[in-house]
Design an enzyme around this catalytic site. Structure first.
Site, PDB file in Angstrom:
ATOM      1  N   LYS A  52      31.961 -11.273  27.659  1.00  0.00           N
ATOM      2  CA  LYS A  52      30.600 -11.344  28.210  1.00  0.00           C
ATOM      3  C   LYS A  52      30.257 -12.784  28.587  1.00  0.00           C
ATOM      4  O   LYS A  52      29.670 -13.036  29.638  1.00  0.00           O
ATOM      5  CB  LYS A  52      29.594 -10.769  27.198  1.00  0.00           C
ATOM      6  CG  LYS A  52      29.709  -9.257  27.064  1.00  0.00           C
ATOM      7  CD  LYS A  52      28.918  -8.662  25.896  1.00  0.00           C
ATOM      8  CE  LYS A  52      29.250  -7.180  25.745  1.00  0.00           C
ATOM      9  NZ  LYS A  52      28.573  -6.528  24.615  1.00  0.00           N
ATOM     10  N   GLN A  96      25.380  -7.994  19.303  1.00  0.00           N
ATOM     11  CA  GLN A  96      26.624  -7.231  19.340  1.00  0.00           C
ATOM     12  C   GLN A  96      26.720  -6.305  18.132  1.00  0.00           C
ATOM     13  O   GLN A  96      26.529  -6.730  16.996  1.00  0.00           O
ATOM     14  CB  GLN A  96      27.820  -8.203  19.388  1.00  0.00           C
ATOM     15  CG  GLN A  96      29.157  -7.529  19.624  1.00  0.00           C
ATOM     16  CD  GLN A  96      29.299  -6.867  20.999  1.00  0.00           C
ATOM     17  OE1 GLN A  96      28.645  -7.249  21.959  1.00  0.00           O
ATOM     18  NE2 GLN A  96      30.131  -5.853  21.092  1.00  0.00           N
ATOM     19  N   ASP A 119      20.870  -4.543  27.044  1.00  0.00           N
ATOM     20  CA  ASP A 119      21.766  -3.444  26.650  1.00  0.00           C
ATOM     21  C   ASP A 119      21.111  -2.082  26.883  1.00  0.00           C
ATOM     22  O   ASP A 119      21.786  -1.059  26.882  1.00  0.00           O
ATOM     23  CB  ASP A 119      22.086  -3.534  25.139  1.00  0.00           C
ATOM     24  CG  ASP A 119      23.421  -4.223  24.866  1.00  0.00           C
ATOM     25  OD1 ASP A 119      24.312  -4.161  25.732  1.00  0.00           O
ATOM     26  OD2 ASP A 119      23.552  -4.805  23.771  1.00  0.00           O
TER      27      ASP A 119
HETATM   28  N1  GUN Z   1      29.376  -2.824  20.697  1.00  0.00           N
HETATM   29  C1  GUN Z   1      30.201  -2.066  21.487  1.00  0.00           C
HETATM   30  N2  GUN Z   1      29.689  -1.973  22.730  1.00  0.00           N
HETATM   31  C2  GUN Z   1      28.525  -2.655  22.725  1.00  0.00           C
HETATM   32  C3  GUN Z   1      27.547  -2.918  23.727  1.00  0.00           C
HETATM   33  O1  GUN Z   1      27.628  -2.475  24.874  1.00  0.00           O
HETATM   34  N3  GUN Z   1      26.488  -3.685  23.325  1.00  0.00           N
HETATM   35  C4  GUN Z   1      26.356  -4.157  22.049  1.00  0.00           C
HETATM   36  N4  GUN Z   1      25.278  -4.877  21.769  1.00  0.00           N
HETATM   37  N5  GUN Z   1      27.253  -3.926  21.104  1.00  0.00           N
HETATM   38  C5  GUN Z   1      28.321  -3.180  21.453  1.00  0.00           C
END
Ligand code: GUN
Length: 290
Positions: A52, A96, A119
């Site tokens: 990211k 996350q 998200d």
């Molecule tokens: N853990 C696995 N996929 C994601 C996601 O798309 N966003 C977040 N915040 N955590 C994750």
């Protein structure tokens, strides 16, 4: 059969975003800024967050990574979320997941200001999606809709069958496919307890498999000419690989692909799109045009 190239599409989208950022900067605007909270040292989460941050660089965004050890308290995280909510230099942020067991994940997510929830996990964004208001949509379903659009796959009035009812894929996917402003399809959601699953899947014009069972969708479940979207990414042992495993989708690709009008591969289909969609959401957050 047309193979949907999610990897190339994701690269193209990041380039489009980078161009837009250059335009914003040239016009005297501010660089979009994404912050990420990462707790602990889980290998998968480390990789996701590193990707990211890398995508932010590719798009010309500012990024901030905030790290905590596994023993962080819920209070410390809630305070940080509040601080980011109030920080005008941060356009959007993510926490996350998963978080350590002593932290109430839902409580943390619900503390995020929905206008910064890139998200699309907060109940406010989920609710806004359900009633067709502007909102942040969770990255995987958003990426699938984007692939359907970019490959000119007709959706209006078509029967879309989704296998899987998770909060971050199945349910928001159903909303996007259902609503007139998005895909305008007729939607059926199936899951592990659905009766007549094969027959229902066989009636799909668009079949979206997000059940997390390797090679679950077989040729007898697919109508000739259907579009098949594979969200699964299960690691299965593979002695021929240096890593000892390979990623297996929810679709038995070799038997299903020859039947399809369009199909996504695993890897290289839906997966690469998710981070590009997070970048798109961050650009949207930076525009602040609610
Ligand atoms: N853990 C696995 N996929 C994601 C996601 O798309 N966003 C977040 N915040 N955590 C994750």
């Amino acid at each position: 059969m047309i193979l949907i190239d999610g990897k190339a599409t994701a690269v193209a989208i990041k380039e489009e975003i980078a161009q837009e950022v250059r335009r914003i900067i040239a016009g005297g605007g501010k660089r979009p800024h994404l912050a990420a909270i990462l707790v602990g040292h889980d290998g998968g989460s480390e990789t996701y967050v590193a990707n990211k941050v890398k995508a932010c660089e590719e798009c010309g965004f500012e990024s901030t990574l905030i790290r905590y050890e596994d023993d962080v308290t819920e209070k410390e995280l809630l305070d940080k979320v509040q601080e980011l909510n109030e920080d005008d230099t941060v356009d959007g942020f993510i926490v996350q997941l998963p978080l350590p067991k002593h932290i109430n994940e839902q409580k943390i997510v619900e503390a995020i200001d929905y206008r910064k929830d890139v998200d699309g996990f907060t109940p406010i964004n989920v609710g806004r999606l359900a009633i067709g208001l502007p909102c942040f949509v969770s990255a995987t379903p958003k990426g699938i809709l984007e692939l359907l659009r970019r490959y000119n796959i007709p959706t209006s009035g078509k029967h879309c069958v989704i296998i899987g009812r998770s909060n971050i894929v199945g349910k928001p996917m159903a909303q996007l496919m259902l609503q007139k402003i998005y895909a305008d399809s007729t939607v059926t959601i199936c899951h592990s307890h659905t009766e007549n699953l094969k027959d229902i899947c066989h009636s799909a014009d668009i079949l979206i498999a997000a059940i997390g069972r390797p090679a679950f969708v077989t040729a007898d479940m697919v109508k000739p000419g259907a579009t098949v979207i594979d969200v699964g990414t299960t690691r299965v042992p593979d002695a021929s690989r240096k890593s000892g495993f390979r990623l297996q989708g929810d679709v038995d690709f070799d038997s299903v692909a020859p039947l399809c009008s369009h199909i996504t591969p695993v890897p290289g289909g839906v997966g690469p799109m998710t981070i590009s969609m997070l970048m798109q959401n961050t650009l949207l957050a930076a525009r602040k045009n609610w």
